[in-house]
Motif scaffolding. Sequence first.
Motif, PDB file in Angstrom:
ATOM      1  N   ARG A   7       0.885  -1.173   0.000  1.00 54.54           N
ATOM      2  CA  ARG A   7       0.000   0.000   0.000  1.00 54.54           C
ATOM      3  C   ARG A   7       0.918   1.217   0.000  1.00 54.54           C
ATOM      4  O   ARG A   7       1.794   1.352   0.864  1.00 54.54           O
ATOM      5  CB  ARG A   7      -0.876  -0.024   1.248  1.00 54.54           C
ATOM      6  CG  ARG A   7      -1.816   1.120   1.333  1.00 54.54           C
ATOM      7  CD  ARG A   7      -3.143   0.751   0.672  1.00 54.54           C
ATOM      8  NE  ARG A   7      -4.045   1.861   0.850  1.00 54.54           N
ATOM      9  CZ  ARG A   7      -4.665   2.474  -0.125  1.00 54.54           C
ATOM     10  NH1 ARG A   7      -4.536   2.034  -1.353  1.00 54.54           N
ATOM     11  NH2 ARG A   7      -5.451   3.481   0.100  1.00 54.54           N
ATOM     12  N   ILE A   8       0.750   2.095  -0.995  1.00 55.59           N
ATOM     13  CA  ILE A   8       1.666   3.212  -1.191  1.00 55.59           C
ATOM     14  C   ILE A   8       0.946   4.537  -0.942  1.00 55.59           C
ATOM     15  O   ILE A   8      -0.118   4.791  -1.513  1.00 55.59           O
ATOM     16  CB  ILE A   8       2.228   3.214  -2.628  1.00 55.59           C
ATOM     17  CG1 ILE A   8       2.879   1.868  -2.945  1.00 55.59           C
ATOM     18  CG2 ILE A   8       3.217   4.357  -2.813  1.00 55.59           C
ATOM     19  CD1 ILE A   8       3.252   1.695  -4.393  1.00 55.59           C
ATOM     20  N   GLU A   9       1.555   5.369  -0.120  1.00 53.01           N
ATOM     21  CA  GLU A   9       1.036   6.717   0.108  1.00 53.01           C
ATOM     22  C   GLU A   9       1.832   7.696  -0.753  1.00 53.01           C
ATOM     23  O   GLU A   9       3.048   7.547  -0.898  1.00 53.01           O
ATOM     24  CB  GLU A   9       1.173   7.099   1.582  1.00 53.01           C
ATOM     25  CG  GLU A   9       0.278   6.281   2.481  1.00 53.01           C
ATOM     26  CD  GLU A   9       0.428   6.647   3.944  1.00 53.01           C
ATOM     27  OE1 GLU A   9       1.360   7.398   4.303  1.00 53.01           O
ATOM     28  OE2 GLU A   9      -0.388   6.161   4.741  1.00 53.01           O
ATOM     29  N   GLY A  10       1.135   8.672  -1.307  1.00 54.57           N
ATOM     30  CA  GLY A  10       1.800   9.710  -2.081  1.00 54.57           C
ATOM     31  C   GLY A  10       1.612   9.611  -3.581  1.00 54.57           C
ATOM     32  O   GLY A  10       2.050  10.504  -4.311  1.00 54.57           O
ATOM     33  N   LEU A  11       0.980   8.549  -4.061  1.00 52.12           N
ATOM     34  CA  LEU A  11       0.696   8.464  -5.500  1.00 52.12           C
ATOM     35  C   LEU A  11      -0.393   9.486  -5.823  1.00 52.12           C
ATOM     36  O   LEU A  11      -1.489   9.412  -5.283  1.00 52.12           O
ATOM     37  CB  LEU A  11       0.222   7.055  -5.885  1.00 52.12           C
ATOM     38  CG  LEU A  11       1.219   5.914  -5.754  1.00 52.12           C
ATOM     39  CD1 LEU A  11       0.553   4.593  -6.107  1.00 52.12           C
ATOM     40  CD2 LEU A  11       2.435   6.146  -6.620  1.00 52.12           C
ATOM     41  N   ARG A  12      -0.085  10.433  -6.692  1.00 53.75           N
ATOM     42  CA  ARG A  12      -1.045  11.490  -7.002  1.00 53.75           C
ATOM     43  C   ARG A  12      -1.693  11.353  -8.378  1.00 53.75           C
ATOM     44  O   ARG A  12      -2.645  12.075  -8.683  1.00 53.75           O
ATOM     45  CB  ARG A  12      -0.368  12.851  -6.895  1.00 53.75           C
ATOM     46  CG  ARG A  12       0.091  13.169  -5.468  1.00 53.75           C
ATOM     47  CD  ARG A  12       0.682  14.553  -5.380  1.00 53.75           C
ATOM     48  NE  ARG A  12       1.811  14.736  -6.288  1.00 53.75           N
ATOM     49  CZ  ARG A  12       3.090  14.626  -5.942  1.00 53.75           C
ATOM     50  NH1 ARG A  12       3.414  14.330  -4.723  1.00 53.75           N
ATOM     51  NH2 ARG A  12       4.042  14.818  -6.827  1.00 53.75           N
ATOM     52  N   CYS A  13      -1.146  10.457  -9.209  1.00 59.71           N
ATOM     53  CA  CYS A  13      -1.704  10.320 -10.562  1.00 59.71           C
ATOM     54  C   CYS A  13      -1.217   9.009 -11.182  1.00 59.71           C
ATOM     55  O   CYS A  13      -0.384   8.313 -10.612  1.00 59.71           O
ATOM     56  CB  CYS A  13      -1.274  11.506 -11.427  1.00 59.71           C
ATOM     57  SG  CYS A  13       0.509  11.603 -11.679  1.00 59.71           S
ATOM     58  N   ASP A  14      -1.725   8.716 -12.374  1.00 61.57           N
ATOM     59  CA  ASP A  14      -1.294   7.509 -13.088  1.00 61.57           C
ATOM     60  C   ASP A  14       0.184   7.596 -13.465  1.00 61.57           C
ATOM     61  O   ASP A  14       0.865   6.569 -13.547  1.00 61.57           O
ATOM     62  CB  ASP A  14      -2.141   7.298 -14.343  1.00 61.57           C
ATOM     63  CG  ASP A  14      -3.538   6.782 -14.020  1.00 61.57           C
ATOM     64  OD1 ASP A  14      -3.685   6.052 -13.017  1.00 61.57           O
ATOM     65  OD2 ASP A  14      -4.477   7.106 -14.767  1.00 61.57           O
ATOM     66  N   VAL A  35       0.942  -1.511 -10.722  1.00 61.89           N
ATOM     67  CA  VAL A  35       0.820  -0.425  -9.756  1.00 61.89           C
ATOM     68  C   VAL A  35      -0.419   0.370 -10.138  1.00 61.89           C
ATOM     69  O   VAL A  35      -0.563   0.787 -11.285  1.00 61.89           O
ATOM     70  CB  VAL A  35       2.063   0.491  -9.745  1.00 61.89           C
ATOM     71  CG1 VAL A  35       1.919   1.580  -8.690  1.00 61.89           C
ATOM     72  CG2 VAL A  35       3.328  -0.316  -9.503  1.00 61.89           C
ATOM     73  N   SER A  36      -1.306   0.577  -9.175  1.00 58.13           N
ATOM     74  CA  SER A  36      -2.561   1.274  -9.437  1.00 58.13           C
ATOM     75  C   SER A  36      -2.642   2.557  -8.617  1.00 58.13           C
ATOM     76  O   SER A  36      -2.578   2.508  -7.380  1.00 58.13           O
ATOM     77  CB  SER A  36      -3.741   0.371  -9.082  1.00 58.13           C
ATOM     78  OG  SER A  36      -4.951   1.101  -9.110  1.00 58.13           O
ATOM     79  N   PHE A  37      -2.800   3.666  -9.305  1.00 58.54           N
ATOM     80  CA  PHE A  37      -3.024   4.941  -8.631  1.00 58.54           C
ATOM     81  C   PHE A  37      -4.363   4.904  -7.902  1.00 58.54           C
ATOM     82  O   PHE A  37      -4.485   5.364  -6.762  1.00 58.54           O
ATOM     83  CB  PHE A  37      -2.995   6.080  -9.655  1.00 58.54           C
ATOM     84  CG  PHE A  37      -3.708   7.325  -9.198  1.00 58.54           C
ATOM     85  CD1 PHE A  37      -3.235   8.055  -8.125  1.00 58.54           C
ATOM     86  CD2 PHE A  37      -4.856   7.759  -9.836  1.00 58.54           C
ATOM     87  CE1 PHE A  37      -3.898   9.200  -7.689  1.00 58.54           C
ATOM     88  CE2 PHE A  37      -5.521   8.889  -9.417  1.00 58.54           C
ATOM     89  CZ  PHE A  37      -5.039   9.620  -8.346  1.00 58.54           C
ATOM     90  N   THR A  38      -5.375   4.325  -8.534  1.00 54.86           N
ATOM     91  CA  THR A  38      -6.726   4.274  -7.969  1.00 54.86           C
ATOM     92  C   THR A  38      -6.763   3.560  -6.623  1.00 54.86           C
ATOM     93  O   THR A  38      -7.338   4.059  -5.666  1.00 54.86           O
ATOM     94  CB  THR A  38      -7.695   3.583  -8.950  1.00 54.86           C
ATOM     95  OG1 THR A  38      -7.617   4.236 -10.215  1.00 54.86           O
ATOM     96  CG2 THR A  38      -9.114   3.641  -8.443  1.00 54.86           C
ATOM     97  N   SER A  39      -6.122   2.395  -6.542  1.00 53.81           N
ATOM     98  CA  SER A  39      -6.137   1.633  -5.286  1.00 53.81           C
ATOM     99  C   SER A  39      -4.967   2.002  -4.380  1.00 53.81           C
ATOM    100  O   SER A  39      -4.973   1.661  -3.197  1.00 53.81           O
ATOM    101  CB  SER A  39      -6.106   0.133  -5.572  1.00 53.81           C
ATOM    102  OG  SER A  39      -4.860  -0.246  -6.115  1.00 53.81           O
ATOM    103  N   GLY A  40      -3.952   2.661  -4.944  1.00 53.59           N
ATOM    104  CA  GLY A  40      -2.774   3.006  -4.159  1.00 53.59           C
ATOM    105  C   GLY A  40      -1.936   1.796  -3.790  1.00 53.59           C
ATOM    106  O   GLY A  40      -1.284   1.778  -2.751  1.00 53.59           O
TER     107      GLY A  40
END
Length: 71
Positions: A7-14, A35-40
Motif C-alpha cells: 500500500r503506497i502513500e503519495g501516489l497522485r496520478c497515473d 501499480v494502481s493509482f486508484t487503489s494506491g
Amino acid sequence: MKNAVFRIEGLRCDGCASAVKVLLDKEPGVKAVSVSFTSGEARILYDPIIVTEERLAATIERPGYRVATRQ
C-alpha cells in the motif's frame, strides 16, 4: 515465486504509478508488477531468493513515496 502487495502513500496520478512500476520492473528477481493509482497499491510477483521485500519497499520509497503496509 512470491506475491507481495504494498500500500503506497503519495501516489497522485497515473504517472506516479507508472514511475513506480518502471523502477520495480528494473529490480532483479521481479517477474511481474502492477501499480494502481486508484487503489494506491503495487502488486509484485518476485523471486525471494534474488530480491527481498525490504529492497522492494526501498525501491518504492526512493522517489519519495511511502510504503504504508505490506501483505
